[in-house]
Write a protein that holds these residues in place. Sequence first.
Motif, PDB file in Angstrom:
ATOM      1  N   LEU A   1     -65.541  82.868 -36.683  1.00 20.03           N
ATOM      2  CA  LEU A   1     -66.507  83.484 -36.286  1.00 20.03           C
ATOM      3  C   LEU A   1     -66.399  84.548 -36.689  1.00 20.03           C
ATOM      4  CD1 LEU A   1     -65.693  82.138 -32.379  1.00 20.03           C
ATOM      5  CD2 LEU A   1     -67.300  80.759 -34.306  1.00 20.03           C
ATOM      6  N   VAL A   2     -65.536  85.302 -37.209  1.00 19.05           N
ATOM      7  CA  VAL A   2     -65.892  86.685 -38.031  1.00 19.05           C
ATOM      8  C   VAL A   2     -65.890  86.468 -39.184  1.00 19.05           C
ATOM      9  CG1 VAL A   2     -65.284  87.613 -36.239  1.00 19.05           C
ATOM     10  CG2 VAL A   2     -63.621  87.551 -38.051  1.00 19.05           C
ATOM     11  N   ASN A   3     -66.609  85.783 -39.874  1.00 14.49           N
ATOM     12  CA  ASN A   3     -66.836  85.339 -41.138  1.00 14.49           C
ATOM     13  C   ASN A   3     -64.858  85.201 -41.740  1.00 14.49           C
ATOM     14  OD1 ASN A   3     -69.062  84.556 -41.030  1.00 14.49           O
ATOM     15  ND2 ASN A   3     -69.702  86.914 -40.492  1.00 14.49           N
ATOM     16  N   TRP A   4     -64.289  85.023 -41.435  1.00 14.72           N
ATOM     17  CA  TRP A   4     -62.848  85.223 -42.113  1.00 14.72           C
ATOM     18  C   TRP A   4     -63.067  86.700 -42.633  1.00 14.72           C
ATOM     19  CZ3 TRP A   4     -59.452  82.337 -41.241  1.00 14.72           C
ATOM     20  CH2 TRP A   4     -60.163  80.706 -40.741  1.00 14.72           C
ATOM     21  N   SER A   5     -63.611  87.637 -42.060  1.00 12.85           N
ATOM     22  CA  SER A   5     -62.937  89.384 -42.555  1.00 12.85           C
ATOM     23  C   SER A   5     -62.348  89.651 -42.658  1.00 12.85           C
ATOM     24  CB  SER A   5     -64.324  89.749 -41.529  1.00 12.85           C
ATOM     25  OG  SER A   5     -64.021  91.735 -41.661  1.00 12.85           O
ATOM     26  N   ARG A   6     -61.096  90.104 -44.089  1.00 14.58           N
ATOM     27  CA  ARG A   6     -60.201  90.450 -44.107  1.00 14.58           C
ATOM     28  C   ARG A   6     -60.346  92.309 -43.435  1.00 14.58           C
ATOM     29  NH1 ARG A   6     -56.824  92.086 -49.632  1.00 14.58           N
ATOM     30  NH2 ARG A   6     -54.936  92.115 -48.143  1.00 14.58           N
ATOM     31  N   GLU A   7     -61.206  92.940 -42.733  1.00 13.36           N
ATOM     32  CA  GLU A   7     -60.938  93.955 -42.737  1.00 13.36           C
ATOM     33  C   GLU A   7     -61.451  94.101 -40.592  1.00 13.36           C
ATOM     34  OE1 GLU A   7     -63.667  93.227 -45.266  1.00 13.36           O
ATOM     35  OE2 GLU A   7     -62.739  94.150 -46.726  1.00 13.36           O
ATOM     36  N   THR A   8     -61.828  92.770 -40.643  1.00 16.75           N
ATOM     37  CA  THR A   8     -62.013  92.810 -39.323  1.00 16.75           C
ATOM     38  C   THR A   8     -60.088  92.331 -38.944  1.00 16.75           C
ATOM     39  OG1 THR A   8     -63.468  91.856 -39.006  1.00 16.75           O
ATOM     40  CG2 THR A   8     -62.453  91.737 -37.160  1.00 16.75           C
ATOM     41  N   PHE A   9     -59.779  91.746 -39.885  1.00 16.82           N
ATOM     42  CA  PHE A   9     -58.036  91.528 -39.193  1.00 16.82           C
ATOM     43  C   PHE A   9     -57.222  92.014 -40.017  1.00 16.82           C
ATOM     44  CE2 PHE A   9     -53.984  90.183 -41.454  1.00 16.82           C
ATOM     45  CZ  PHE A   9     -53.324  89.457 -40.570  1.00 16.82           C
ATOM     46  N   ASP A  10     -57.654  93.717 -40.414  1.00 16.13           N
ATOM     47  CA  ASP A  10     -57.057  94.867 -41.117  1.00 16.13           C
ATOM     48  C   ASP A  10     -56.361  95.130 -39.551  1.00 16.13           C
ATOM     49  OD1 ASP A  10     -55.855  93.477 -42.750  1.00 16.13           O
ATOM     50  OD2 ASP A  10     -57.201  94.508 -44.037  1.00 16.13           O
ATOM     51  N   LYS A  11     -58.031  95.801 -39.259  1.00 17.06           N
ATOM     52  CA  LYS A  11     -57.912  96.421 -38.144  1.00 17.06           C
ATOM     53  C   LYS A  11     -57.689  96.480 -36.672  1.00 17.06           C
ATOM     54  CE  LYS A  11     -61.570  99.699 -36.186  1.00 17.06           C
ATOM     55  NZ  LYS A  11     -60.708  99.294 -34.488  1.00 17.06           N
ATOM     56  N   ILE A  12     -57.932  95.420 -36.410  1.00 16.64           N
ATOM     57  CA  ILE A  12     -57.213  94.423 -35.170  1.00 16.64           C
ATOM     58  C   ILE A  12     -55.071  94.465 -35.605  1.00 16.64           C
ATOM     59  CG2 ILE A  12     -55.759  92.512 -33.525  1.00 16.64           C
ATOM     60  CD1 ILE A  12     -58.857  91.261 -34.681  1.00 16.64           C
ATOM     61  N   LEU A  13     -54.616  94.325 -37.181  1.00 17.54           N
ATOM     62  CA  LEU A  13     -53.273  94.079 -37.357  1.00 17.54           C
ATOM     63  C   LEU A  13     -53.098  96.205 -36.763  1.00 17.54           C
ATOM     64  CD1 LEU A  13     -50.941  93.287 -37.960  1.00 17.54           C
ATOM     65  CD2 LEU A  13     -51.699  93.602 -40.167  1.00 17.54           C
ATOM     66  N   ALA A  14     -53.578  96.662 -37.447  1.00 17.12           N
ATOM     67  CA  ALA A  14     -53.429  98.216 -36.716  1.00 17.12           C
ATOM     68  C   ALA A  14     -53.461  99.381 -35.933  1.00 17.12           C
ATOM     69  CB  ALA A  14     -53.918  99.206 -38.274  1.00 17.12           C
ATOM     70  N   ASP A  15     -54.592  98.675 -35.463  1.00 14.82           N
ATOM     71  CA  ASP A  15     -54.837  98.643 -33.790  1.00 14.82           C
ATOM     72  C   ASP A  15     -53.253  98.279 -32.598  1.00 14.82           C
ATOM     73  OD1 ASP A  15     -57.173 100.386 -34.231  1.00 14.82           O
ATOM     74  OD2 ASP A  15     -58.143  98.494 -32.986  1.00 14.82           O
ATOM     75  N   TYR A  16     -53.456  97.338 -33.274  1.00 15.79           N
ATOM     76  CA  TYR A  16     -51.458  96.774 -32.157  1.00 15.79           C
ATOM     77  C   TYR A  16     -50.828  97.040 -32.960  1.00 15.79           C
ATOM     78  CZ  TYR A  16     -49.213  93.179 -30.122  1.00 15.79           C
ATOM     79  OH  TYR A  16     -47.890  93.181 -29.106  1.00 15.79           O
ATOM     80  N   ARG A  17     -50.602  97.445 -34.422  1.00 14.28           N
ATOM     81  CA  ARG A  17     -49.020  97.870 -34.730  1.00 14.28           C
ATOM     82  C   ARG A  17     -48.785  99.285 -33.919  1.00 14.28           C
ATOM     83  NH1 ARG A  17     -48.944  97.582 -40.440  1.00 14.28           N
ATOM     84  NH2 ARG A  17     -48.180  95.421 -39.810  1.00 14.28           N
ATOM     85  N   VAL A  18     -50.142  99.785 -33.727  1.00 13.73           N
ATOM     86  CA  VAL A  18     -49.563 101.462 -32.851  1.00 13.73           C
ATOM     87  C   VAL A  18     -49.582 101.494 -31.696  1.00 13.73           C
ATOM     88  CG1 VAL A  18     -51.233 103.103 -32.126  1.00 13.73           C
ATOM     89  CG2 VAL A  18     -51.772 103.029 -34.289  1.00 13.73           C
ATOM     90  N   PHE A  19     -50.255 100.224 -30.778  1.00 13.32           N
ATOM     91  CA  PHE A  19     -49.674 100.138 -29.347  1.00 13.32           C
ATOM     92  C   PHE A  19     -48.396  99.544 -29.401  1.00 13.32           C
ATOM     93  CE2 PHE A  19     -49.948  96.800 -26.517  1.00 13.32           C
ATOM     94  CZ  PHE A  19     -49.159  97.545 -25.142  1.00 13.32           C
ATOM     95  N   ALA A  20     -47.985  98.955 -29.920  1.00 19.50           N
ATOM     96  CA  ALA A  20     -47.210  97.944 -30.479  1.00 19.50           C
ATOM     97  C   ALA A  20     -45.834  98.965 -30.884  1.00 19.50           C
ATOM     98  CB  ALA A  20     -46.574  97.011 -31.191  1.00 19.50           C
ATOM     99  N   GLU A  21     -45.685  99.327 -31.205  1.00 20.22           N
ATOM    100  CA  GLU A  21     -44.232 101.146 -32.043  1.00 20.22           C
ATOM    101  C   GLU A  21     -44.583 101.801 -29.939  1.00 20.22           C
ATOM    102  OE1 GLU A  21     -45.294 102.990 -35.393  1.00 20.22           O
ATOM    103  OE2 GLU A  21     -44.972 101.051 -36.480  1.00 20.22           O
ATOM    104  N   LYS A  22     -44.833 101.392 -29.593  1.00 25.27           N
ATOM    105  CA  LYS A  22     -45.004 102.249 -28.147  1.00 25.27           C
ATOM    106  C   LYS A  22     -44.264 101.957 -26.844  1.00 25.27           C
ATOM    107  CE  LYS A  22     -49.706 103.975 -26.898  1.00 25.27           C
ATOM    108  NZ  LYS A  22     -50.677 103.799 -26.784  1.00 25.27           N
ATOM    109  N   ILE A  23     -44.857 100.717 -26.837  1.00 25.00           N
ATOM    110  CA  ILE A  23     -43.842  99.744 -26.146  1.00 25.00           C
ATOM    111  C   ILE A  23     -42.280  99.511 -26.910  1.00 25.00           C
ATOM    112  CG2 ILE A  23     -45.534  99.072 -24.710  1.00 25.00           C
ATOM    113  CD1 ILE A  23     -45.424  96.724 -25.952  1.00 25.00           C
ATOM    114  N   GLY A  24     -42.056  99.883 -28.033  1.00 25.80           N
ATOM    115  CA  GLY A  24     -40.938  98.922 -28.786  1.00 25.80           C
ATOM    116  C   GLY A  24     -40.861  97.988 -29.697  1.00 25.80           C
ATOM    117  N   ILE A  25     -42.291  97.214 -29.250  1.00 27.51           N
ATOM    118  CA  ILE A  25     -41.856  95.690 -30.497  1.00 27.51           C
ATOM    119  C   ILE A  25     -42.340  96.391 -32.056  1.00 27.51           C
ATOM    120  CG2 ILE A  25     -43.506  94.448 -31.443  1.00 27.51           C
ATOM    121  CD1 ILE A  25     -44.669  93.875 -28.394  1.00 27.51           C
TER     122      ILE A  25
END
Lengths: 299, 633
Positions: free
Chosen positions: B169-193
């Motif tokens: 539904l997002v046209n297999w956009s790599r940018e979208t995927f990378d953006k979500i990945l980066a967002d999540y990484r910031v949060f995950a590190e904060k809680i110790g994942i």
Amino acid sequence: MSLTHLQRLEAESIHIMREVVAEAERPVMLYSVGKDSSVMLHLAAKAFYPSRPPFPLLHVDTTWKFKAMYEMRDRMSKEIGADLLVYKNPEALAQNINPFDHGSSLHTDIWKTQGLKQALDHYGFDVAFGGARRDEEKSRAKERIFSFRNAAHRWDPKDQRPELWRLYNARKHKGESIRVFPISNWTELDIWQYIHLENIPIVPLYFSAPRPVVNRDGTLIMVDDERMRLNPGETPEVKSVRFRTLGCYPLTGAVESTAETLPQIIQEMLLTSTSERQGRKIDHDQAASMEKKKQEGYF
Amino acid sequence: MAHQDALIAQDIDAYLKVHETKSMLRFLTCGSVDDGKSTLIGRLLYDSKMIFEDQLAALESDSKTVGTQGGAIDFALLVDGLAAEREQGITIDVAYRFFSTEKRKFIVADTPGHEQYTRNMVTGASTADAAIILIDARKGVLTQTRRHSYLVKLLGIRHVILAINKMDLVNWSRETFDKILADYRVFAEKIGITTFTAIPMSALNGDNILDRSAHTPWYDGPTLMGLLEVLPVEDDLAAKPFRMPVQWVNRPNLDFRGFSGLVATGTVKRGDQIRALPSARTSTVERIVTKDGDLEQAVAGQSITITLKDEIDISRGDVIVCANAPAQVADQFETTIVWMDDQPMLPGRALLMKLGARTVGASITEPKYKVNVNTMEHVAAKRLELNEIGVCNVSLDTPVAFEAYTESRDLGGFILIDRFTNRTAGAGMIHFALRRSENIHWQALEVSKAARASLKRQSPAVLWFTGLSGAGKSTIANLVEKKLHSLGRHTYLLDGDNVRHGLNRDLGFTDEDRVENIRRVAEVSRLMAEAGLIVLVSFISPFRAERRMARTRVGDEDFIEIHIDTPLAVAESRDVKGLYKKARAGQLKNFTGIDSPYETPEAPELRIDTTDLSPEEAAEQICAYLQSRGSHA
């Protein structure tokens, strides 16, 4: 050394059985003589070895089981060294409740459901092991391993205790009881594989053999004894059949089969379902989308 | 599936051989139906498991009638009929589903509930090795993603898979995927994942589920199934020090004494030096017994029975550990508690804790803070309500062997059981032991309670008067004390109102404060009984749990519960202090019988019905009871 899935399932079931024996006042194992019961019995023998299983076996008998099941029941309880209690609902006995005159649901309710409640009250059992599995149907998927019953044996699905880690809360008030399902996490395939691997004796009816059957509305019913009522003009014919589940013989359908060994049974089970699935898939109008998926390499 | 089918048909023995050596992975799926969670699970079941004909027929017809895919197969329907469950009023909580591939059997814990989300997810997560956190690619990291991740981390799930779904539904956009990945990484590190794997997918169309998708040439990571099949399972447990909680002592005859349990962590070999905790007695492993023959060694996850060279006293609930790296023993801990009961967690209330195979009495302090699971903020709290998570100290009535939860789920995870309803009221995870209790040693006193009492020629007792306000407790207790006094007995009357003027002047009438009020009075009455006195306690004490606690503190033999049983209407009509009037007018909050419950005693030693009795007659009855009991003889 990492454990296989069957080793893990076995260890989990044994752990559950030991928790029950340690915490229950008067546990009992419901023994239905079927393949799941056979696995439970085998696990119980392992769980308490070198002691014998520290609880009796309870067979809630309907008097209408296959002869081969009664033979198996008596043999296995002797081999395992457990006390065997056979309970027959006295009211059902007095009224001669049977599948022919009373129909399957009444027959089952009075002999089995009422019989079980009576038996538990009669002997004062507070925890009963059962052989139900979560893969049997959707509604079982969320059944707890320790399932509570109030003093009237009723189950309140809204008031189930959360089960975390390997911690089971077996506390209860007087009169309440618990049904415990040690093989909850086993699938039918796990059960068959384990029977195969561990050489667990099962009732010969699971294997194909020539047996006298009649065809009732597409269901093959075995003529197991002289109580079987034949319709006018109906004569049993001998067919090579076996049973996938076991119960009261007039209510249990046979399947035509040539599977005479465990691997053949497992093979038949696996192939029947897969071929059925593939057969059905083509019937339907979304064949085009399926075709597309096949191209992409899904099936 | 195709090649499997072939193997089944051609060489069933070879097929069985392959499947006998499979490993097992338990995982949890987190996300709502909107994220495609049910579709994903349905897809995994459908793609990997042999689905039986009846299930398939139902799926196909359901897809046509109630499906959301325009008549095409709606995989979500394979998982459950949520609507049907709701209609039947069945609690939707944790469902377990099964499928297997050539390499593994999988157990999926599926927690579809929204209302009870925390309780259900914590339950499902407690046994999971891995968690799949679903993200709708169109929506990115949401509050619920953070909540799921926090709970996954809290329950110590080692493998986190971020399933970035609906990529179609997002046209297999790599940018979208990378953006979500980066967002999540910031949060995950904060809680110790620290590590996780993100996979772009479409559960609906099957992209990157079983096979690599043609739509994601830019993605070189594993497919979901590919990853699930190779994640390490409990491999670290065998490398830890040996611990086995003893479930059952196996004594078939006088010559055999074995200890049965499931190895929680580590490895045990014949000849190993072990220690039994909490007793700290040591011995050597003689045999590892199974029905299939003795083992040279056993590892984490196996159910075994071991025998020892020496006859040392070990019973259910003890933990057998390796002698060179034993576990700690303590009776006070800092923990994280997840509350799971409709009745809130009140600090100080007596509960039971089950840890491993041991069940002990426990009480919990006021939370240090509770955690807002959506924001991870720490919030001040007096109590924990259903589905709330807080950090609290737990104090036990006896020391137990334990590990930090991060080291061992089996020795660091516990449940809390309500003593009255027997419900599993909460779950918790041990952080560390508090040293306080170890440094305050119990001073052994040389003059005993019995010695003190014999000087007075009386048996100490605590007469616990409970009942509604205005029931007549204090009046009757006063008369009883006068009678006892005239008989030469040494007594003391603790009155609720009087104690609230001094010792308990800092307490109000909330449930928390009522619990603490009774705890203090129970302790004082115990000390007085220790001093040899006959103590009369006249307190409303509305909750069974606290009366039980008082009974436990004082000791059953000295505790006499007297229920002054006056119907509410009678007490209210007397209204000596004018309190009912105020309460009815709403000027007095939390008044017992009006807007705060009174839990009737189930089995008091004495029940005095004051409807037809004068206070003098009631006092006579109580004295007669004491006489018959020999308590003040």
